[in-house]
Scaffold this motif. Structure first.
Motif, PDB file in Angstrom:
ATOM      1  N   SER A  69       7.897  -4.239   3.527  1.00 16.51           N
ATOM      2  CA  SER A  69       8.756  -3.054   3.593  1.00 16.51           C
ATOM      3  C   SER A  69       7.912  -1.810   3.810  1.00 16.51           C
ATOM      4  CB  SER A  69       9.566  -2.900   2.297  1.00 16.51           C
ATOM      5  OG  SER A  69       8.687  -2.667   1.212  1.00 16.51           O
ATOM      6  N   SER A  70       8.505  -0.893   4.574  1.00 15.91           N
ATOM      7  CA  SER A  70       7.859   0.412   4.780  1.00 15.91           C
ATOM      8  C   SER A  70       8.961   1.458   4.826  1.00 15.91           C
ATOM      9  CB  SER A  70       7.050   0.404   6.083  1.00 15.91           C
ATOM     10  OG  SER A  70       6.398   1.667   6.228  1.00 15.91           O
ATOM     11  N   GLY A  72       9.244   4.446   3.329  1.00 21.07           N
ATOM     12  CA  GLY A  72       8.828   5.845   3.530  1.00 21.07           C
ATOM     13  C   GLY A  72       9.487   6.820   2.572  1.00 21.07           C
ATOM     14  N   ASN A 132       3.504   3.926   2.017  1.00 17.68           N
ATOM     15  CA  ASN A 132       4.240   3.907   3.298  1.00 17.68           C
ATOM     16  C   ASN A 132       4.592   5.262   3.887  1.00 17.68           C
ATOM     17  OD1 ASN A 132       4.318   1.064   3.132  1.00 17.68           O
ATOM     18  ND2 ASN A 132       6.015   1.240   1.675  1.00 17.68           N
TER      19      ASN A 132
END
Ligand SMILES: O=C1NC(=O)NC(C(=O)O)N1
Length: 311
Positions: A69-70, A72, A132
């Motif tokens: 997962s990224s 952000g 991230n």
């Protein structure tokens, strides 16, 4: 009847399980589902000063052994979670934790000051480990900057609080980070671990990265990080006897939760498995952990917490 309740800094959790910050906790309807679930607590999505859309999708994907997962740091901004914390019914059986992830120390100070001014029973978990946000190195891997941040934030917070740490992979780093944490008496708990940052998942057929942000680089979570998570929980449990450890990473059943507690965890957060199974996961985890404890003859968490044996 076994008892799977626990306490963090004197606050009772009716059971050891709750969500990992970031999962099922960005919006009020998700948080309400957590309140209504069989979790022992709930924590909000890491808040930044201003609301954030986060990274472009696809930004989360389950993998054979966990997930990448990224996100952000997509969130509604800290004032949304402050309003939620102000309206939360603290007489409920389960406590509220608030995650803050300032993009600068100045931002963290502003958010902490606002929560301290509100003087609420919720506990803060300061996130030092989001991997991230493009261009933002995570504080958890800059020990001097983490020490400086704690030197500013701990006195402001005054009450017991916690930090969310990234995984470490070097014994010298366990020693260094523990020495920094030991300096702050109201740093009451460490949540270990955040995702293993900047992994890369590739589709064999299309020869393409699976997620969009950062050329496909994202945090690794789930089964593949269980053994790293157990090591970090135990390393800080051994080094910081006056603090508590909340374990997170690779818990998909009562068995991994048992291992986290055996390694020293006082509570256990669920990320990938909650993402995949939904809040019903907590009823299953409660049942499975209780069955394991009964089979092994343990009545409470403290009967086996930290009792990992070595050869
Ligand atoms: O602290 C975080 N850890 C992660 O693995 N992802 C999220 C995020 O990207 O928002 N934040």
């Amino acid at each position: 009847m076994v008892d799977i309740s626990t306490s963090i800094s004197g606050t009772t959790l009716p059971n050891v399980f709750f969500n990992a910050s970031g999962v099922w906790c960005q919006h009020e309807d998700e948080l309400q589902a957590m309140v209504e679930s069989h979790s022992g607590a709930l924590i909000t999505k890491s808040a930044t000063l201003a609301p954030r859309q986060g990274n472009p999708s696809p930004r989360y994907l389950p993998l054979p052994l966990g997930s990448i997962s990224s996100m952000g740091l997509p969130n509604e901004g800290y004032e949304y979670y402050l309003r939620y914390a102000c309206s939360f019914n603290y007489s409920r059986t389960k406590p509220l934790f608030i995650s803050l992830s300032g993009l600068s120390l100045g931002d963290s100070v502003k958010m902490v000051e606002a929560f301290v001014a509100a003087d609420l029973p919720c506990m803060l978990e300061i996130n030092f480990s989001c991997p991230n946000v493009p261009g933002k190195p995570q504080l958890g891997y800059d020990f001097e900057a983490m020490d400086a941040a704690l030197a500013t934030l701990a006195p402001l917070i005054k009450k017991p609080f916690g930090i969310k740490l990234p995984p470490f992979f070097d014994i010298a780093h366990f020693d260094l980070v523990a020495a920094v944490c030991q300096k702050y008496s109201n740093l009451a708990f460490l949540t270990c671990v955040n995702s293993i940052g900047n992994g890369l998942a590739i589709d064999f057929e299309t020869e393409t990265a699976l997620i969009k942000p950062k050329d496909g680089y994202g945090g690794l979570s789930g089964a593949m990080i269980l053994n790293t998570a157990l090591a970090n929980v135990n390393a800080f449990y051994r080094r910081l006897p006056d603090k508590q450890i909340i374990g997170v990473g690779g818990v998909a059943s009562g068995k991994e939760a048992f291992l986290h507690i055996l390694a020293g965890a006082s509570a256990v957060q669920i990320g990938t498995q909650l993402m995949e199974e939904g809040p019903a996961v907590f009823e299953r985890l409660n049942k499975e952990l209780a069955e394991i404890m009964a089979a092994k003859g343990y009545n409470t968490i403290e009967d086996f917490r930290g009792r990992l044996k070595t050869l």
